[in-house]
Design an enzyme around this catalytic site. Sequence first.
Site, PDB file in Angstrom:
ATOM      1  CG  MET A  23      -1.766  -1.082   1.067  1.00 45.00           C
ATOM      2  SD  MET A  23      -3.379  -1.025   1.999  1.00 45.00           S
ATOM      3  CE  MET A  23      -2.840  -0.536   3.620  1.00 45.00           C
ATOM      4  N   GLY A  24       1.934   1.178  -0.192  1.00 43.71           N
ATOM      5  CA  GLY A  24       2.969   2.437  -0.306  1.00 43.71           C
ATOM      6  C   GLY A  24       3.457   2.663   1.024  1.00 43.71           C
ATOM      7  CG  HIS A  37       6.871  -1.899   2.248  1.00 43.69           C
ATOM      8  ND1 HIS A  37       6.716  -0.652   3.234  1.00 43.69           N
ATOM      9  CD2 HIS A  37       5.693  -2.571   2.243  1.00 43.69           C
ATOM     10  CE1 HIS A  37       5.430  -0.907   3.513  1.00 43.69           C
ATOM     11  NE2 HIS A  37       4.756  -1.821   2.935  1.00 43.69           N
ATOM     12  CE  LYS A  55       3.609  -4.667  11.673  1.00 47.47           C
ATOM     13  NZ  LYS A  55       2.533  -4.299  11.028  1.00 47.47           N
TER      14      LYS A  55
HETATM   15  P1  AMP Z   1       1.571  -3.082   3.293  1.00 46.67           P
HETATM   16  O1  AMP Z   1       2.133  -1.977   2.448  1.00 46.67           O
HETATM   17  O2  AMP Z   1       1.308  -2.787   4.870  1.00 46.67           O
HETATM   18  O3  AMP Z   1       0.143  -3.772   2.748  1.00 46.67           O
HETATM   19  O4  AMP Z   1       2.613  -4.281   3.478  1.00 46.67           O
HETATM   20  C1  AMP Z   1       3.047  -4.768   2.128  1.00 46.67           C
HETATM   21  C2  AMP Z   1       3.840  -6.000   2.480  1.00 46.67           C
HETATM   22  O5  AMP Z   1       5.111  -5.713   3.413  1.00 46.67           O
HETATM   23  C3  AMP Z   1       3.026  -7.073   3.608  1.00 46.67           C
HETATM   24  O6  AMP Z   1       3.376  -8.151   2.970  1.00 46.67           O
HETATM   25  C4  AMP Z   1       3.459  -6.881   4.766  1.00 46.67           C
HETATM   26  O7  AMP Z   1       3.435  -8.168   5.574  1.00 46.67           O
HETATM   27  C5  AMP Z   1       4.847  -6.568   4.562  1.00 46.67           C
HETATM   28  N1  AMP Z   1       5.494  -5.825   5.687  1.00 46.67           N
HETATM   29  C6  AMP Z   1       4.959  -4.774   6.262  1.00 46.67           C
HETATM   30  N2  AMP Z   1       5.776  -4.537   7.366  1.00 46.67           N
HETATM   31  C7  AMP Z   1       6.910  -5.122   7.390  1.00 46.67           C
HETATM   32  C8  AMP Z   1       7.783  -5.393   8.330  1.00 46.67           C
HETATM   33  N3  AMP Z   1       8.140  -4.668   9.252  1.00 46.67           N
HETATM   34  N4  AMP Z   1       8.972  -6.453   8.273  1.00 46.67           N
HETATM   35  C9  AMP Z   1       8.608  -7.341   6.756  1.00 46.67           C
HETATM   36  N5  AMP Z   1       7.639  -7.179   5.874  1.00 46.67           N
HETATM   37  C10 AMP Z   1       6.610  -6.219   6.232  1.00 46.67           C
END
Ligand code: AMP
Length: 276
Positions: free
Chosen positions: A26-27, A33, A146
Amino acid sequence: MIVVHTLAACRAERQKLGRLAFIPTMGALHPGHLSLFATARKHAPHVAVSLFVNPTQFGPTEDFTKYPRPIETDLALCEAAGVDLVFNPSPEEMYRPGTPDLVVDVPGLTSILEGKHRLGHFKGVCLIVTKLFNIIRPDAALFGQKDFQQLRILTAMVEALDLPVEMVSCPTLRDADGLAMSSRNRYLSAEDRVRALSITRGLFAAEAEFKRGITQTNRLIATIQKPILEQHVNIDYVAAVDPVTLKNIEVVTGPTVLAVAARVGKTRLIDNLVIA
Ligand code: AMP
């Protein structure tokens, strides 16, 4: 790096690439990320990233409109990480007026834990990931532990729909103080951040206690709750669950996920640790 905003352009650019690893986001990118982008390289010669704040996974009272969208910084981070293709569609491009509402669900796994507190959230996640997989047709897709429930649900969905995508699970990246990295951490004031760290402290204290031989999860859960409650952080749940069924576990005899969701002021945070 190619940046596209429409389905047609995304499909056309994808066709030019061979084996492809994909990371939906989601940026508001952070090093968590970026660690997924780096791992993606080991799974395929080409890497695609989506930057899309998906409206269908937010509840009516959640932070969809104020979710951060620092698009220029995100694109620079993708470029520096060597990403080949960025898909950054508008909500109207992904959810075209006149197309039927579709429900993709993994009953049983989506209504507990996060699903209980964020009604409809995982249906939105399942729908957008299915659509993104159909548009990008990745060979592998990477997700962070996470969001362990999301990863478990999507893995089950991919299996059940026979989607030809290798699901890769990546460890949680933490800041130096232990706080799990999250796009939502940027909402935290310095004071909130200190309070949020009680979540990390609780989880690591429970892990240490487990290593000292405590296996009853009611004790481990109480250990997690203590520092969080002391900081007057509002707990949505603290649970000890099986990593596959997501069912509550009473005594740890194998891999167990210790999971927390809590609200620090208006900011809702989740974190977990796997003990075994
Ligand atoms: P999001 O942008 O929050 O939807 O996350 C995109 C991807 O990044 C998802 O697969 C999350 O689980 C992963 N992600 C978010 N935070 C972390 C983190 N601290 N460590 C590893 N992966 C993460």
